[in-house]
Design a protein around this motif. Sequence first.
Motif, short mmCIF file in Angstrom:
data_model
loop_
_atom_site.label_atom_id
_atom_site.label_comp_id
_atom_site.label_asym_id
_atom_site.label_seq_id
_atom_site.Cartn_x
_atom_site.Cartn_y
_atom_site.Cartn_z
N PHE A 54 0.88 -1.29 0.07
CA PHE A 54 0.00 0.05 -0.15
C PHE A 54 0.79 1.24 -0.07
N ASP A 55 1.86 1.18 0.81
CA ASP A 55 2.85 2.25 0.91
C ASP A 55 3.47 2.75 -0.34
N LEU A 56 4.10 1.51 -1.00
CA LEU A 56 4.55 1.58 -2.32
C LEU A 56 3.59 2.03 -3.37
N LEU A 57 2.30 1.74 -3.33
CA LEU A 57 1.31 2.15 -4.31
C LEU A 57 0.99 3.73 -4.26
N LEU A 58 1.12 4.07 -3.04
CA LEU A 58 0.80 5.67 -2.81
C LEU A 58 1.99 6.43 -3.10
N GLY A 190 -1.28 19.59 7.33
CA GLY A 190 -2.48 18.94 6.88
C GLY A 190 -2.36 17.65 6.18
N LYS A 191 -1.29 17.75 5.42
CA LYS A 191 -0.80 16.30 4.68
C LYS A 191 -0.47 15.26 5.58
N THR A 192 0.27 16.14 6.72
CA THR A 192 1.15 14.89 7.39
C THR A 192 0.07 14.38 8.40
N LEU A 193 -1.07 15.14 8.91
CA LEU A 193 -2.26 14.85 9.69
C LEU A 193 -2.82 13.61 8.98
N ASP A 194 -3.17 13.71 7.78
CA ASP A 194 -4.04 12.92 6.73
C ASP A 194 -3.31 11.56 6.83
N GLU A 195 -1.95 11.77 6.53
CA GLU A 195 -1.44 10.20 6.61
C GLU A 195 -1.42 9.56 7.62
N GLY A 199 -3.44 5.93 8.86
CA GLY A 199 -2.74 4.72 9.19
C GLY A 199 -1.22 4.55 9.06
N MET A 200 -0.76 5.81 8.58
CA MET A 200 0.88 5.80 8.45
C MET A 200 1.43 5.94 9.88
N ASP A 201 2.57 5.34 10.09
CA ASP A 201 3.21 5.64 11.49
C ASP A 201 3.57 6.85 11.45
N VAL A 202 3.45 7.61 12.92
CA VAL A 202 3.65 9.06 13.04
C VAL A 202 5.49 9.25 12.78
N ASP A 203 6.29 8.39 12.99
CA ASP A 203 7.61 8.49 12.36
C ASP A 203 7.83 8.71 10.96
N ARG A 204 6.98 7.83 10.15
CA ARG A 204 7.02 7.95 8.98
C ARG A 204 6.62 9.08 8.27
N ALA A 205 5.39 9.61 9.01
CA ALA A 205 4.62 10.74 8.67
C ALA A 205 5.59 12.05 8.75
#
Length: 324
Positions: A54-58, A190-195, A199-205
């Motif tokens: 899913f991450d790769l697709l995005l 806003g983009k970071t909060l959406d990520e 479901g994305m991990d906070v560290d990765r966001a």
Amino acid sequence: MTLIILMAVGGTVIIFLLVMGVLSFVGASRDEAEKKVGHRLRQLALTEVEHQSFDLLLAQSSMSQVPWFNRLLLRLKFASNISKTIRQASVKGTAGTYLLLCALLGLAGLWGGMVATGKWWMGAGLAGVLGYLPLFWLERRKSSRMNAFHKQLPEVLDLMSRALKAGHTFGGAMRMVADEFDDPIGGEFGKTLDEINYGMDVDRALKNLLDRVDVADLKFFAVSVNIQRETGGNLAEIVESIARLVRERFVLFGKVRVLSAEGRLSAWILSALPFVTAGILYFVNPDYMSRMWTTELGLQMSYGAIFGMALGMLCMRRLVSIKV
């Protein structure tokens, strides 16, 4: 006569390609991007996709609509750097579009310089200048946007600190920033909060935020949040300390800018003085000054003076550019 015809044909082709490239750049295909998003969403709806897939697709992005050119650009590091600059500048277009525009402007400069002066090295110099213009514009847009982000950062950190002290969660504080502040910082948070909400991990966001924003002070915030999540502590006080640190760095940058103002002003005066002097001399005695471009010796002296001035401008720029 044959050479003149070839030059005319070459100029026509270059102008046609330049116009078509500009029209293609201006009319960036939003419909194509929407089709790709819809196709990916249908794939997600019809198949079971793991978290990594899913991450790769995005994360997939295209540098060009031409498949073979896109594959070529994916192998080049400078093309990925251009794509990163485009994201940080928040402008339309792809790396392939800007590289093709650079190539077209370079060809136009090469042809125009050779036609105007009859010397290939003048055409090559003009081609280098014109070919770099799209990348220079990108860097200027990126610098302007990052400076605006940097100026908003202390106020954002203060708001987050007060929100955390009032009992809001970290996500709630980021939502307040996204709602209350204008672009660029409101949109990026806003983009970071959406990520994070998707479901994305906070560290990765936060790592993605650092990739989209080239501001050194933002790294203090991201690293502090990650450390606090692992070890604990009062996040509100940490964010407040970072806001104070950022303001102190602003004060230091201001002092450095004031101390280097004299050098920058001297550089501008020395760079403009030869052109102003040449203009005054031409106004007073046109026949005397016109020998600089009507005689072979005058042309050689003019080329040497231009080269020396360009080298001197680069040296003065390095002298007055102080990094802290």
